[in-house]
Enzyme design. Structure first.
Site, PDB file in Angstrom:
ATOM      1  N   HIS A   1      -8.418   8.724  -0.191  1.00  0.00           N
ATOM      2  CA  HIS A   1      -7.401   8.007   0.596  1.00  0.00           C
ATOM      3  C   HIS A   1      -7.625   8.046   2.092  1.00  0.00           C
ATOM      4  O   HIS A   1      -6.837   7.475   2.845  1.00  0.00           O
ATOM      5  CB  HIS A   1      -6.011   8.587   0.330  1.00  0.00           C
ATOM      6  CG  HIS A   1      -5.489   8.318  -1.034  1.00  0.00           C
ATOM      7  ND1 HIS A   1      -4.701   7.234  -1.339  1.00  0.00           N
ATOM      8  CD2 HIS A   1      -5.648   8.991  -2.188  1.00  0.00           C
ATOM      9  CE1 HIS A   1      -4.385   7.263  -2.610  1.00  0.00           C
ATOM     10  NE2 HIS A   1      -4.952   8.322  -3.163  1.00  0.00           N
TER      11      HIS A   1
ATOM     12  N   LYS B   1       6.172   4.062  10.227  1.00  0.00           N
ATOM     13  CA  LYS B   1       5.110   4.776   9.510  1.00  0.00           C
ATOM     14  C   LYS B   1       5.048   6.164  10.127  1.00  0.00           C
ATOM     15  O   LYS B   1       5.674   6.416  11.152  1.00  0.00           O
ATOM     16  CB  LYS B   1       3.770   4.057   9.654  1.00  0.00           C
ATOM     17  CG  LYS B   1       3.405   3.694  11.108  1.00  0.00           C
ATOM     18  CD  LYS B   1       2.077   2.951  11.203  1.00  0.00           C
ATOM     19  CE  LYS B   1       2.157   1.498  10.863  1.00  0.00           C
ATOM     20  NZ  LYS B   1       1.205   1.079   9.850  1.00  0.00           N
ATOM     21  N   ARG B   2       4.281   7.073   9.507  1.00  0.00           N
ATOM     22  CA  ARG B   2       4.105   8.381  10.122  1.00  0.00           C
ATOM     23  C   ARG B   2       3.561   8.212  11.536  1.00  0.00           C
ATOM     24  O   ARG B   2       2.825   7.261  11.814  1.00  0.00           O
ATOM     25  CB  ARG B   2       3.145   9.236   9.280  1.00  0.00           C
ATOM     26  CG  ARG B   2       3.750   9.721   7.975  1.00  0.00           C
ATOM     27  CD  ARG B   2       4.932  10.636   8.224  1.00  0.00           C
ATOM     28  NE  ARG B   2       4.487  11.900   8.764  1.00  0.00           N
ATOM     29  CZ  ARG B   2       4.600  13.070   8.134  1.00  0.00           C
ATOM     30  NH1 ARG B   2       5.161  13.144   6.942  1.00  0.00           N
ATOM     31  NH2 ARG B   2       4.178  14.184   8.706  1.00  0.00           N
TER      32      ARG B   2
ATOM     33  N   LYS C   1      -2.751   5.619  14.390  1.00  0.00           N
ATOM     34  CA  LYS C   1      -1.884   4.472  14.079  1.00  0.00           C
ATOM     35  C   LYS C   1      -1.410   3.773  15.358  1.00  0.00           C
ATOM     36  O   LYS C   1      -0.863   2.681  15.306  1.00  0.00           O
ATOM     37  CB  LYS C   1      -0.699   4.921  13.230  1.00  0.00           C
ATOM     38  CG  LYS C   1      -1.106   5.446  11.844  1.00  0.00           C
ATOM     39  CD  LYS C   1       0.102   5.975  11.067  1.00  0.00           C
ATOM     40  CE  LYS C   1      -0.260   6.693   9.773  1.00  0.00           C
ATOM     41  NZ  LYS C   1      -0.574   5.779   8.657  1.00  0.00           N
TER      42      LYS C   1
ATOM     43  N   THR D   1       0.239   0.484   3.259  1.00  0.00           N
ATOM     44  CA  THR D   1       1.009  -0.180   2.204  1.00  0.00           C
ATOM     45  C   THR D   1       2.280  -0.768   2.818  1.00  0.00           C
ATOM     46  O   THR D   1       2.821  -1.750   2.304  1.00  0.00           O
ATOM     47  CB  THR D   1       1.375   0.812   1.081  1.00  0.00           C
ATOM     48  OG1 THR D   1       1.814   2.040   1.670  1.00  0.00           O
ATOM     49  CG2 THR D   1       0.200   1.070   0.174  1.00  0.00           C
TER      50      THR D   1
ATOM     51  N   LYS E   1       4.533  -4.435   2.333  1.00  0.00           N
ATOM     52  CA  LYS E   1       5.978  -4.543   2.133  1.00  0.00           C
ATOM     53  C   LYS E   1       6.594  -5.486   3.168  1.00  0.00           C
ATOM     54  O   LYS E   1       7.481  -6.290   2.852  1.00  0.00           O
ATOM     55  CB  LYS E   1       6.629  -3.153   2.211  1.00  0.00           C
ATOM     56  CG  LYS E   1       6.166  -2.226   1.076  1.00  0.00           C
ATOM     57  CD  LYS E   1       6.491  -0.754   1.342  1.00  0.00           C
ATOM     58  CE  LYS E   1       5.688   0.157   0.412  1.00  0.00           C
ATOM     59  NZ  LYS E   1       5.729   1.571   0.810  1.00  0.00           N
TER      60      LYS E   1
HETATM   61  O1  73E Z   1      -3.950   4.329   4.640  1.00  0.00           O
HETATM   62  C1  73E Z   1      -3.096   5.177   3.909  1.00  0.00           C
HETATM   63  C2  73E Z   1      -3.031   4.699   2.466  1.00  0.00           C
HETATM   64  O2  73E Z   1      -2.421   3.441   2.387  1.00  0.00           O
HETATM   65  C3  73E Z   1      -3.627   6.599   3.958  1.00  0.00           C
HETATM   66  O3  73E Z   1      -3.608   7.025   5.293  1.00  0.00           O
HETATM   67  C4  73E Z   1      -2.751   7.505   3.093  1.00  0.00           C
HETATM   68  O4  73E Z   1      -2.784   6.991   1.746  1.00  0.00           O
HETATM   69  C5  73E Z   1      -2.242   5.694   1.618  1.00  0.00           C
HETATM   70  C6  73E Z   1      -2.252   5.320   0.159  1.00  0.00           C
HETATM   71  O5  73E Z   1      -3.549   5.102  -0.286  1.00  0.00           O
HETATM   72  C7  73E Z   1      -3.203   8.919   3.089  1.00  0.00           C
HETATM   73  N1  73E Z   1      -2.399  10.006   3.083  1.00  0.00           N
HETATM   74  C8  73E Z   1      -3.188  11.084   3.048  1.00  0.00           C
HETATM   75  N2  73E Z   1      -4.436  10.674   3.046  1.00  0.00           N
HETATM   76  N3  73E Z   1      -4.447   9.328   3.080  1.00  0.00           N
HETATM   77  C9  73E Z   1      -2.750  12.467   3.029  1.00  0.00           C
HETATM   78  C10 73E Z   1      -3.659  13.502   3.241  1.00  0.00           C
HETATM   79  C11 73E Z   1      -3.232  14.811   3.201  1.00  0.00           C
HETATM   80  C12 73E Z   1      -1.907  15.115   2.966  1.00  0.00           C
HETATM   81  C13 73E Z   1      -1.008  14.094   2.742  1.00  0.00           C
HETATM   82  C14 73E Z   1      -1.425  12.776   2.776  1.00  0.00           C
END
Ligand code: 73E
Length: 836
Positions: free
Chosen positions: A373, A564-565, A570, A672, A676
């Site tokens: 991710h 978003k976070r 970002k 995501t 939305k």
């Molecule tokens: O781009 C997003 C993505 O849409 C990405 O940053 C996020 O996952 C979403 C779903 O695929 C994400 N979160 C984390 N890594 N990628 C993450 C890593 C460590 C702890 C918690 C979350």
């Protein structure tokens, strides 16, 4: 509406109070639950009592489907997807269950007839915030789609007692408050103490030869923790499938404390108990920021071991042999957080079930798939070898053996390439030693995927390049998606009715059919209605903002939203620079033509992420100045909405005109929220990053505001020695913006407050805000011009909604099912237990 089985002729049909769907039955069942579960009569009942009574009324109607589903899966030995995730950001259950059961309108009427307001009861639900952001919410959308597509599936995770913190804003700064979501009880879950399991930690291993002459290992742990499963039904949309979300809660084992109790060490025994319970106490609030804490590794091991033991129990209950594990289950690793599963399944098969290595390894590698991710280096999980070995002495042995065999394979494919060997090794030995979880996931899985087309390419070219060279056939892409049930039907009922009035309601399950509203994009009547709806939703949000913050915003202004976070990549602060640019224009010429805008921000910062917290303060400080400057005359408003969560997200997406998706190219894996927003008719201003690329392809370049450097350009600029200060020096406008911040203008004259932000931008600027600045400002000017022609804007907005079919999580799940999981739907027939 569902119909009950036809009663024998001549008999009177009486609806069962736990399953019946008529208004009268629903009302009676609701009052019954208020009385017998909440123990209240209407005059004494609180809003929460009413919410609970309604939740139980709905849960009763889920249970029949849930039991039918479980029974069918058991009888057919159905192949099942297990989605392992440290986070499930489910959002409130009540509204979603009403939509998926197809009884929203009936319940609404039943409540009205009882003198209650359904919306108020929906607001009452405390959401289970068991995730940080996109990754956890994705897991929740996937559960909705799996059930809707009638795919047998289990979600496995942790029942954190405290989910993501509640955010308050004090003096412009974020303050974290513990989230006590279980305070009033959780009506959606059922504990299953019968299926509790034990998880071991620490201690040492001993080898021995068993009665068949085989070499075996016994693990003598230092502590044992009990995992108790809590199940929540996950109903699909207008189907009878109700899958299960099984979350594990940690408890002390009864047997383990006996010694301490008997020796009179009461305190020690109780301490041991509270220590065990700590494991599922709290969600780590870091999004994409790895923190090498033992407790986090304990959490990962905890839910992974509980879940794998549970799968083995299910297999055995269905009289299937362990050899069938990969045929019965396809197990998806949601990032590396559950990657320890590779070693744990090996251990269970060998040490607990007497299997030999080759057989166990064959089963393991056929079982797992791994989703990456993020490419951010600070998110890569690697555990200090010492910490890892002390907590998981048996797993490190297994990992060494996996590594030994794997590196032999590498040597055969790539002889004389020591650099490659050290990069591929499961153990990082370049300095202090670490266990690399992504490497373990790659070696132990048969499929590896990224979450958007661009991201999956970058995965192959960068972080997992050596694995791609080794196993090209394992790599695929599955572009993320979101559920239209929660994020359109539930959150935007007005737009849903308008669309359904034109093309029927098939689109809710087959989102590609939204294309059929394209034909109305040039229909003035439809455009008018579409715009009126957006306007009404913006008015609602404006009222909400007024009541929350006391700021008045103009619902006819352009609602420009970034939720978003909070993270530097970002680039919420790039958005802020644009606000200051507009403000400077007004200050230089108060009668300048400015398209009125309302800038809305929302999002949480990781509690230890200083720069992210400073960005929140920065936005609030800009708002304080801009919102009350008479020269601005209300044309710009800046609002930071506290405590952004799923419940609030559902109000925000439908109200947006403009969606800010402005990450540095190559940094956002998918996103995501971008989907939305666009589904709800917002236009996007964005970079060529993550799923933005595919969204733009779908909606058409003419309906998308593109700016900024590409991933290649970013890389090239960095390689050439990026100097942000050059942009500052050569761009007057940018210089005035930065100087205004540095002068203390937004900080009551304090030139120190935002200095870290300014210094970072001028001398480091890792995320290239200054390089993208002018392009962003120019693009925003096009947005402002476009918004002045509301007729054309509305046309673009309709086309965005119409062309978002690809981004339904139903499509993503179909992709996973076909390309990775190889699993088929198992439709569920509705049986009536009360008749048997
Ligand atoms: O781009 C997003 C993505 O849409 C990405 O940053 C996020 O996952 C979403 C779903 O695929 C994400 N979160 C984390 N890594 N990628 C993450 C890593 C460590 C702890 C918690 C979350």
């Amino acid at each position: 509406m569902q119909t009950l089985p036809t009663p024998p002729s001549g008999s009177v049909q009486i609806e069962d109070d736990r399953t019946g769907l008529s208004i009268e039955t629903l009302k009676r069942a609701f009052l019954d639950n208020l009385f017998y579960i909440q123990g209240k009569f209407p005059a004494l009942a609180s809003k929460n009592d009413y919410y609970m009574a309604l939740a139980y009324t709905v849960r009763d109607r889920l249970l029949r489907r849930w039991l039918n589903t479980a029974e069918t899966y058991t009888n057919t030995q159905a192949r099942t997807v297990c989605y392992l995730s440290a986070e499930f950001l489910m959002g409130p259950h009540l509204g979603n269950n009403l939509i998926n059961l197809g009884i929203y309108d009936q319940i609404n009427q039943a409540m009205t007839e009882l003198g209650l307001d359904l919306n108020e009861l929906l607001q009452q639900e405390e959401e289970p915030g068991l995730g940080n952001g996109g990754l956890g919410r994705l897991a929740a959308c996937y559960l909705d789609s799996l059930a809707t597509l009638e795919i047998p599936a289990l979600g496995y995770g942790i029942r954190y007692e405290f989910g993501i913190f509640d955010q308050e804003i004090r003096d412009g700064w974020q303050v974290e408050i513990t989230d006590k979501w279980l305070r009033y009880g959780n009506p959606w879950e059922i504990a299953r103490p019968d299926w509790a399991v034990e998880v071991k930690y620490g201690g040492h291993t001993e080898s021995f030869i068993d009665e068949h002459g085989n070499y075996r290992v016994r693990w003598v742990p230092f502590k044992v923790v009990k995992g108790l499963p809590y199940d929540t039904p996950i109903l699909g949309y207008k189907v009878n499938t109700a899958n299960t979300l099984r979350l594990w809660s940690a408890e002390a084992t009864e047997s383990f404390d006996f010694g301490a109790f008997n020796s009179g060490d009461y305190f020690g025994a109780v301490h041991q108990k509270s220590n065990s319970e700590n494991i599922s106490k709290v969600l780590y609030p870091n999004d994409e920021q790895y923190q090498g804490k033992v407790l986090r590794l304990e959490q990962q091991m905890f839910f992974v071991s509980c879940s794998l033991q549970d799968m083995i129990r299910i297999l055995q209950m269905q009289n299937m042999s362990l050899e069938k594990f990969p045929e019965k289950f396809s197990v998806q690793l949601n990032d590396t957080h559950p990657a320890i599963a590779v070693a744990e399944l090996m251990r269970l098969l060998m040490d607990e079930h007497g299997m030999q290595w080759d057989n166990a390894w064959n089963i393991t590698t056929r079982t797992f798939g791994y989703t990456n991710h993020t490419l951010l280096p600070e998110a890569l999980e690697r555990w200090p070898l010492k910490l890892f070995s002390e907590l998981l002495p048996r797993h490190i042995e297994i990992i060494y053996e996996i590594n030994r065999r794997f590196l032999d394979d590498v040597r055969i494919k790539f002889p004389d390439d020591p650099g490659r060997l050290s990069r591929l090794s499961l153990i990082d030995e370049s300095g202090e030693k670490y266990v690399r979880m992504a490497n373990l996931a790659c070696v132990g899985s048969s499929a590896i995927n990224g979450v958007a087309a661009l991201h999956s390419e970058l995965v192959k070219q960068t972080v997992l390049k050596d694995f791609y060279d080794m196993y090209p056939e394992k790599f695929t892409n599955v572009t993320n998606g979101v559920t239209p049930r929660r994020f359109v039907v539930l959150s935007n009922p007005r737009m849903t009715s308008l669309i359904t009035s034109k093309i029927g309601d098939n689109w809710i399950k087959h989102l590609d059919e939204l294309r059929r509203i394209e034909q109305f994009a040039d229909d003035p009547g439809f455009r008018y209605e579409f715009r009126q709806i957006k306007q009404a939703i913006k008015q609602d949000l404006a009222n909400h903002i007024k009541s929350e913050t006391d700021v008045e915003v103009d619902p006819s202004s352009l609602f420009d939203i970034q939720v978003k976070r909070i993270h530097e990549y970002k680039r919420q602060h790039l958005n802020a620079l644009h606000i200051i640019h507009l403000y400077n224009r007004i200050k230089a010429n108060p009668s300048a033509e400015i398209t009125p805008r309302t800038f809305l921000f929302g999002g949480k910062a990781a509690p230890g992420y200083y720069m992210a917290k400073l960005i929140i303060k920065f936005i609030n400080s800009i708002g304080e100045v801009v919102n009350r400057d008479p020269d601005v005359a209300g044309r710009l408003k800046v609002v930071f909405l506290k405590d952004y969560n799923v419940k609030f997200a559902q109000r925000v997406y439908p109200a947006a005109d403009l969606s800010e998706q402005i990450s540095t190219a190559g940094k956002e894996a998918s996103g995501t929220g971008n989907m939305k927003f666009s589904m709800n008719g917002a236009l996007t201003i964005g970079t060529l990053d993550g799923a933005n690329v595919e969204i733009r392809e779908e909606v058409g370049a003419e309906n998308f505001f593109l700016f900024g450097l590409t991933t290649e350009e970013v890389a090239a600029k960095k390689a050439a020695g990026y100097r942000p200060i050059d942009y500052y020096e050569s761009n007057n406008d940018l210089r005035q913006v930065i100087d205004r911040i540095a002068s203390g203008f937004f900080s009551h004259g304090d030139t120190g407050l935002f200095r870290p932000l300014v210094d970072n931008l001028l001398h480091k600027d890792e995320y290239l805000l200054l390089a993208d600045y002018q392009s962003y400002i120019d693009c925003q000017e096009q947005v402002s011009q476009a918004y002045r022609n509301w007729d054309h804007w509305t046309r673009m907005s309709i086309l965005n909604t119409a062309r978002m079919g690809k981004f339904s999580s139903d499509r993503s799940i179909r992709d996973y099912c076909q390309n990775i999981w190889k699993v088929q739907p198992v439709p569920i027939e509705l049986k009536d237990y009360t008749q048997s």
